[in-house]
Design a protein around this motif. Structure first.
Motif, mmCIF file in Angstrom:
data_model
loop_
_atom_site.group_PDB
_atom_site.id
_atom_site.type_symbol
_atom_site.label_atom_id
_atom_site.label_comp_id
_atom_site.label_asym_id
_atom_site.label_seq_id
_atom_site.Cartn_x
_atom_site.Cartn_y
_atom_site.Cartn_z
ATOM 1 N N ALA A 94 -7.461 -122.177 2.291
ATOM 2 C CA ALA A 94 -6.177 -121.130 1.919
ATOM 3 C C ALA A 94 -5.853 -121.528 0.458
ATOM 4 O O ALA A 94 -5.372 -120.931 -0.320
ATOM 5 C CB ALA A 94 -5.149 -121.566 2.912
ATOM 6 N N ALA A 95 -5.857 -122.902 0.306
ATOM 7 C CA ALA A 95 -5.497 -123.312 -1.049
ATOM 8 C C ALA A 95 -6.222 -122.925 -2.115
ATOM 9 O O ALA A 95 -6.015 -122.387 -3.142
ATOM 10 C CB ALA A 95 -5.335 -124.774 -1.177
ATOM 11 N N VAL A 98 -5.505 -119.225 -2.457
ATOM 12 C CA VAL A 98 -4.292 -118.805 -3.276
ATOM 13 C C VAL A 98 -4.604 -119.120 -4.792
ATOM 14 O O VAL A 98 -4.109 -118.513 -5.883
ATOM 15 C CB VAL A 98 -2.975 -119.586 -2.916
ATOM 16 N N SER A 101 -6.428 -116.021 -6.988
ATOM 17 C CA SER A 101 -5.968 -115.005 -7.077
ATOM 18 C C SER A 101 -5.412 -114.395 -8.407
ATOM 19 O O SER A 101 -4.884 -115.415 -9.146
ATOM 20 C CB SER A 101 -4.803 -114.521 -6.049
ATOM 21 N N THR A 103 -3.030 -112.008 -10.928
ATOM 22 C CA THR A 103 -1.738 -111.212 -10.812
ATOM 23 C C THR A 103 -1.691 -110.172 -11.741
ATOM 24 O O THR A 103 -2.391 -110.329 -12.847
ATOM 25 C CB THR A 103 -0.315 -112.106 -10.872
#
Length: 113
Positions: A94-95, A98, A101, A103
């Motif tokens: 999960a880290a 994140v 990703s 933006t």
């Protein structure tokens, strides 16, 4: 000491040793072991005793921060370690997701002229 008394004493020692060998579990430290424990109690120390001729099972003794001791079953420890490992793998995945990703408006976006 006369020989009949020696023979009786030797026989008594042999009988006691045989009884001890047949009843190995009486010298085990853990007579009742738990399947789980509350992690909120705080662990101070964990001691693992391997199987021996005096106790034919592996014993895991947990000492809590308040000084009390209790025994855990080896299968319970394996299950808890598997759960911790699984949680660590899931949290690291999960880290990583994140952290990779992007933006909108970041350096990864390009504009065509």
């Amino acid at each position: 000491m006369c020989s009949p008394i020696k023979a009786i004493l030797v026989l008594a020692v042999v009988i006691c040793m045989s009884a001890a060998q047949l009843n190995k579990s009486r010298s085990c430290l853990c007579h009742d072991a738990a399947n789980t424990f509350d992690p909120k109690v705080g662990i101070k120390d964990v001691t693992i005793y391997p199987a021996t001729t005096f106790c034919n099972k592996v014993e895991i003794i947990v000492t809590t921060k308040n000084g009390s001791d209790f025994c855990l079953k080896p299968k319970a420890v394996k299950r808890m370690l598997a759960n911790l490992t699984r949680r660590k793998v899931l949290s690291s995945k999960a880290a990583a997701a994140v952290g990779t990703s992007s933006t909108p408006g970041s350096a990864n976006t390009t504009q065509q002229a």
